[in-house]
Structure formats: structure tokens, C-alpha cells
Design a protein around this motif. Sequence first.
Motif, PDB file in Angstrom:
ATOM      1  N   ALA A 372       0.888  -1.254   0.044  1.00  0.00           N
ATOM      2  CA  ALA A 372      -0.055   0.110   0.024  1.00  0.00           C
ATOM      3  C   ALA A 372       0.663   1.276   0.044  1.00  0.00           C
ATOM      4  N   TRP A 373       1.960   1.038  -0.190  1.00  0.00           N
ATOM      5  CA  TRP A 373       3.123   2.397  -0.160  1.00  0.00           C
ATOM      6  C   TRP A 373       2.583   3.491  -1.028  1.00  0.00           C
ATOM      7  N   ALA A 374       1.933   3.188  -2.009  1.00  0.00           N
ATOM      8  CA  ALA A 374       1.757   4.323  -2.871  1.00  0.00           C
ATOM      9  C   ALA A 374       0.732   5.329  -2.373  1.00  0.00           C
ATOM     10  N   ASP A 375      -0.112   4.819  -1.342  1.00  0.00           N
ATOM     11  CA  ASP A 375      -1.083   5.860  -0.593  1.00  0.00           C
ATOM     12  C   ASP A 375      -0.300   6.032   0.873  1.00  0.00           C
ATOM     13  N   GLN A 376       0.907   5.955   0.985  1.00  0.00           N
ATOM     14  CA  GLN A 376       1.628   6.192   2.297  1.00  0.00           C
ATOM     15  C   GLN A 376       2.884   6.807   2.078  1.00  0.00           C
ATOM     16  N   SER A 377       3.112   7.479   0.896  1.00  0.00           N
ATOM     17  CA  SER A 377       4.304   8.237   0.890  1.00  0.00           C
ATOM     18  C   SER A 377       4.051   9.281  -0.193  1.00  0.00           C
ATOM     19  N   LEU A 378       4.960   9.877  -0.848  1.00  0.00           N
ATOM     20  CA  LEU A 378       5.031  10.923  -1.585  1.00  0.00           C
ATOM     21  C   LEU A 378       5.214  10.433  -3.091  1.00  0.00           C
ATOM     22  N   GLU A 379       5.549   9.243  -3.159  1.00  0.00           N
ATOM     23  CA  GLU A 379       6.093   8.653  -4.622  1.00  0.00           C
ATOM     24  C   GLU A 379       4.790   7.386  -4.870  1.00  0.00           C
ATOM     25  N   LEU A 380       4.621   7.642  -6.356  1.00  0.00           N
ATOM     26  CA  LEU A 380       3.819   6.354  -6.690  1.00  0.00           C
ATOM     27  C   LEU A 380       4.878   5.430  -7.319  1.00  0.00           C
ATOM     28  N   SER A 381       5.597   5.789  -8.257  1.00  0.00           N
ATOM     29  CA  SER A 381       6.749   4.915  -8.917  1.00  0.00           C
ATOM     30  C   SER A 381       7.700   5.015  -8.072  1.00  0.00           C
ATOM     31  N   ALA A 382       8.383   3.916  -7.632  1.00  0.00           N
ATOM     32  CA  ALA A 382       9.447   3.922  -6.813  1.00  0.00           C
ATOM     33  C   ALA A 382      10.194   2.606  -6.984  1.00  0.00           C
ATOM     34  N   PRO A 383      11.543   2.567  -6.627  1.00  0.00           N
ATOM     35  CA  PRO A 383      12.148   1.254  -6.712  1.00  0.00           C
ATOM     36  C   PRO A 383      12.132   0.473  -5.485  1.00  0.00           C
ATOM     37  N   PRO A 384      12.282  -0.942  -5.005  1.00  0.00           N
ATOM     38  CA  PRO A 384      12.523  -1.414  -3.869  1.00  0.00           C
ATOM     39  C   PRO A 384      13.590  -1.095  -3.066  1.00  0.00           C
ATOM     40  N   ARG A 385      13.805   0.029  -2.420  1.00  0.00           N
ATOM     41  CA  ARG A 385      14.855   0.398  -1.568  1.00  0.00           C
ATOM     42  C   ARG A 385      15.291  -0.472  -0.628  1.00  0.00           C
ATOM     43  N   GLY A 386      14.492  -1.323   0.038  1.00  0.00           N
ATOM     44  CA  GLY A 386      14.514  -2.159   0.910  1.00  0.00           C
ATOM     45  C   GLY A 386      15.465  -3.446   0.760  1.00  0.00           C
ATOM     46  N   VAL A 387      15.781  -3.660  -0.622  1.00  0.00           N
ATOM     47  CA  VAL A 387      16.591  -4.469  -1.099  1.00  0.00           C
ATOM     48  C   VAL A 387      18.127  -4.211  -0.512  1.00  0.00           C
ATOM     49  N   LEU A 388      18.363  -3.010  -0.631  1.00  0.00           N
ATOM     50  CA  LEU A 388      19.737  -2.389  -0.118  1.00  0.00           C
ATOM     51  C   LEU A 388      19.834  -2.831   1.321  1.00  0.00           C
ATOM     52  N   VAL A 389      18.756  -2.629   1.940  1.00  0.00           N
ATOM     53  CA  VAL A 389      18.901  -2.583   3.426  1.00  0.00           C
ATOM     54  C   VAL A 389      18.896  -4.417   3.627  1.00  0.00           C
ATOM     55  N   TRP A 390      18.179  -4.928   3.175  1.00  0.00           N
ATOM     56  CA  TRP A 390      18.262  -6.480   3.196  1.00  0.00           C
ATOM     57  C   TRP A 390      19.900  -7.126   2.763  1.00  0.00           C
ATOM     58  N   ALA A 391      20.169  -6.533   1.939  1.00  0.00           N
ATOM     59  CA  ALA A 391      21.507  -7.068   1.277  1.00  0.00           C
ATOM     60  C   ALA A 391      22.610  -6.705   2.411  1.00  0.00           C
ATOM     61  N   VAL A 392      22.660  -5.532   2.977  1.00  0.00           N
ATOM     62  CA  VAL A 392      23.665  -5.416   3.962  1.00  0.00           C
ATOM     63  C   VAL A 392      23.479  -6.168   5.201  1.00  0.00           C
ATOM     64  N   LEU A 393      22.391  -6.269   5.658  1.00  0.00           N
ATOM     65  CA  LEU A 393      22.046  -7.012   6.841  1.00  0.00           C
ATOM     66  C   LEU A 393      22.253  -8.453   6.736  1.00  0.00           C
ATOM     67  N   ARG A 394      22.024  -9.108   5.444  1.00  0.00           N
ATOM     68  CA  ARG A 394      22.085 -10.351   5.160  1.00  0.00           C
ATOM     69  C   ARG A 394      23.484 -10.631   5.049  1.00  0.00           C
ATOM     70  N   GLU A 395      24.482  -9.684   4.710  1.00  0.00           N
ATOM     71  CA  GLU A 395      25.859 -10.054   4.669  1.00  0.00           C
ATOM     72  C   GLU A 395      26.466  -9.775   6.228  1.00  0.00           C
ATOM     73  N   ILE A 396      26.041  -8.944   6.976  1.00  0.00           N
ATOM     74  CA  ILE A 396      26.756  -8.684   8.229  1.00  0.00           C
ATOM     75  C   ILE A 396      25.888  -8.962   9.470  1.00  0.00           C
ATOM     76  N   GLY A 397      24.686  -9.156   9.434  1.00  0.00           N
ATOM     77  CA  GLY A 397      23.834  -9.402  10.641  1.00  0.00           C
ATOM     78  C   GLY A 397      23.818  -8.371  11.533  1.00  0.00           C
ATOM     79  N   ARG A 398      22.812  -8.586  12.599  1.00  0.00           N
ATOM     80  CA  ARG A 398      22.693  -7.819  13.786  1.00  0.00           C
ATOM     81  C   ARG A 398      24.333  -7.441  14.471  1.00  0.00           C
ATOM     82  N   ALA A 399      25.041  -8.457  14.717  1.00  0.00           N
ATOM     83  CA  ALA A 399      26.169  -8.510  15.409  1.00  0.00           C
ATOM     84  C   ALA A 399      27.089  -7.651  14.561  1.00  0.00           C
ATOM     85  N   GLY A 400      27.183  -7.645  13.134  1.00  0.00           N
ATOM     86  CA  GLY A 400      28.245  -7.101  12.355  1.00  0.00           C
ATOM     87  C   GLY A 400      27.693  -5.594  12.545  1.00  0.00           C
ATOM     88  N   LEU A 401      26.629  -5.174  12.500  1.00  0.00           N
ATOM     89  CA  LEU A 401      26.165  -3.857  12.602  1.00  0.00           C
ATOM     90  C   LEU A 401      26.456  -3.126  14.203  1.00  0.00           C
TER      91      LEU A 401
END
Length: 511
Positions: A372-401
Motif C-alpha cells: 500500500a506504499w503508493a498511498d503512504q508516501s509522496l511517491e507512486l513510482s519507486a524502486p524497492p530500496r529495501g533490497v539494499l537494506v536486506w543485502a547489507v544486513l544479510r551480509e553482516i547481521g545484527r552483530a556486524g552492525l
Amino acid sequence: MEVEAMQTFEVGDAVVPEEGGDIAGTGDAAVTGRVTAALTRLLPALERYHATADAPHFPAYVPGTVPSEPLALPDDGVGLDATLDELAVAVEHGCRISAPGFVGFITTGATTSGVAAATATALAGGQRYLVHAFNALERTGIRWLAELCGLPADTYGVLSSGGSTAQLLALGAARQAAFERLGVDVAADGLAGGVRGRIYVSDRGHRTIHRAAAVLGLGRDAVRGIPSLPGGQVDPDALEAALAQDRAAGLVPIAIVAVAGSTDTGSVDPIARLVEIARRHDTWLHVDGAYGLLANASPTQAPAFDGVRDADSWIVDPHKWLATGVGVGATFVRDADVLTRAFAEGEAAYLEGSFSTVPEDGASQFDLMAGAWADQSLELSAPPRGVLVWAVLREIGRAGLAARIDRHVGFARHLAARVAAEPRLELLCDAQLSIVCFRYAPPPGVDGDVLTARVLERLRRETPFVPSSTVVRGVYALRPCFINPRTTRREVDGLVDAVLRFGDEATSTPR
């Protein structure tokens, strides 16, 4: 809806380009294949960019290397290879915020997993609303980020381009809730004439709060700066007095903002105390944790964030301490519905009418809206930025951060200890989170602000150690902030040594 599993499909009769080529017969001037070849052509420039991280100083800007003024639009393109070669030149003369000695603004370049994720997302991420793998990773990244920050399990999140937009979304939800308590749907009907709202934040609050107030129709002057205590935290008693005074004058309290890591000194407001005040005054409590909230992921730093779970909204920028690469900000709210009421754009037949409401087995990824993010932000078209968050945390985990955060806080404390032990230096505020404010102590008769400005200029031009600056209690200060994963103890000590050397030279040279 949650994405339970990824679907697979057969290529069948689809036309698949051979490696290194394009689909024949499209007639388009742009190359749509050759991805491996294109990235390979850029790799030497990218590697040279990293190889200059240990240079004795940042490369000077050479006018004309890359034209600073826009070129004329070409009638005919130069082709992919020539374009890549020009892009390679830009890479070698690109922004150096990811260098280990850059400890200035609270931003840094992406680590390798973020670079890889951004590349993959640019090609295959598409829109974040459809049912596909990158949408699922977006959801996971948002959930992991909330958990790292110590937020309630049912917290709802949406990603945007950075802290400025994230701040606007959170305060927009707060405005909606404040006026709904008065029986007004401000998103639908607008602000009533003569009604004035207030947002309360310490005098250390970030200016994006004032800009959000302006965009939301409240006006920049609606932000009331509350005096801060000597340590930089907001004065709760002064906040109470301001709320009482404004209520008596008929102003509508929109939100109290708790700063979880101020930009200039790193101070963290007493969040639990501010929550108590907000509840007593029936007011929204927003946590501006763009910089500091991720420190709550470290058990060592978590006590500073007591009470954070009890707020109504929060923001945090993964492109800061998480180093996803610039362009990722997060807004979290306790009540997703109020966010929707504040920012819904309304139904459109061309959009909602294109999707099914009941998923079926074997459904296409284009059959459903998966967010539902189109109705909860200023953007309609938008990339899945959370993939970057996922990738960094998948690599280093909570302990790494957590280890990164503790290391950087340790750098700040080490620098502060060196400054405190050196008579030629002056500590202007204690190390808070990963920020220190200090300067070369001016001898009698020497203007300290001018001296600090000269030292800062020489640091930028002659060394790989680049802090930024701020003003602390009326004094111009050097302000290193440690969030860069590439920074080591060597850069911390190198910065102090360079300040001593430049200060000595400046105060011993006849002028």
C-alpha cells in the motif's frame, strides 16, 4: 499482503537475447543486453576509485575533466561503449564520501553488498508494488530495520529517498492525527483559517523539521525551538512550559520531536521523559533518529534510547550508519491507517482497476498490488530500496552492525581523550555517539573562529582527513562524525595530528 513464496514460470516462446546482444528487430537506439560486458568495461575505473582511498590527500577538482556546465543535447548518440568510457572518467573523479578519512557530513558510500544490490535492483527491481522477489526483499528489509532499531513488532514502515522525505511523512501523519482529534480531516479539507499548529523540538533539531512544517501548511514558524541543556539534550521543563503556554493561547500541538542523535553533537534526548510529557498533553511523539537510532541495535548504546518503543513515529536513514548507499530513508508509524489517511492519492481506474482482489493459484506477478506504499508516501513510482537494506544486513547481521557502531563510538571517545590530554587542543563537547566537537585552542590575541576555519581549509586541501564544522555554544568547531565502515584508528589519529600541525604552523607564522 505478505508474499508467501516466489513463483516460477517457463520461458516458452519468449524471445531471449543471446549474451552480449539485444533482441533483434526492436529498432531502438539503446542497447538492452550486454550487461556483463558493460559492467566489465567499467570495472577498472571502479577499482581505481577504491585504490585511491589511501592517497595522501583528496584529489583536487580539475576544471574541464568532466564539464561542469551542461553540454548541448546531441542529435545522434555516441553509442554504449563511448558512453561507458566517459562514465569511467566520471567515476575516477567522483565523490569521495566513502574514503576512510571522510568524517564530515553524516553520510557515506555503499559497501560492496549495497553496490551489488543497487545494481541488481536497477535491472530487475522494477516497481516495488508488484508481487516479485524484490518486493519480498523490500518487506524483509523494512522489518529487519524496525527490529534493529528496537521498535514494536507491529510497527509499519515505508521507505523513501532519505531523511527529508521520511521526516515529512512522519510529521504529516502527526498533523493528520492532531486535527482528527478536533474533528477535522485536514488531508481532505485543508487547514481551517486562523488555526495554528505547533511542533516542538530542541534548538538542536534538524532543519528538515522546519521544511516539513512549511510543506504541510503549518509554516516554519510553527516549529518552536526548546532550549537544550549543556549536554545538548532538550530541557524537559522548558518543553512543559512551552506546551502549557501555547495551549493557553489556543495553538494546536501537532508533535513533540525527540532527537535521537543530533546532527551537530550527537546528543540523544531523554526519550522516555518526552513520551510521558506527550501522553500528558495528548500529543504525538516523533523520534528523529535519522542518524542515531540505529545505535539502539548495540546493547552497549541501547540505554541511551530508553522509551523509544513508546513513540508514535520514527525515522532512520539506512544510508548513514548502515552504509546502503545514498537514497534510502525510512519512516515508521504505530498506526498505518493514519499515514494512509494523510497521504492517500485516491483510487484511479487505470491503477487499482488493473488488479485482482482475490489471489489465485498460478497468478501472475502483475495480478496483484503487493503493498500500500503508493498511498503512504509522496511517491507512486519507486524502486524497492529495501533490497539494499536486506543485502547489507544479510551480509553482516545484527552483530556486524552492532560491532561497527561500537567501534565508531570508540573512535569518538579515543579522539576526545586525545583532545582532552593535549593543551593545544580544546574539547567543546563530550563525545556523544560517534561525534566529537573540538578545535585548536587559540593563543591570546588570535581569533579562534578564523583559526579553525584555516585549519579546516587545509585539512580539506592537503590531507585525507575531512571533518565538517558546526557551532557549539557560539564557538566555531571541527566536527568529525564516524559512521564510515572504511575508517580505522589510523584516520582518527591522523586527523588529530594534522590539526595539531596546522594549528602550530598557523599560530607561529607572522601575519
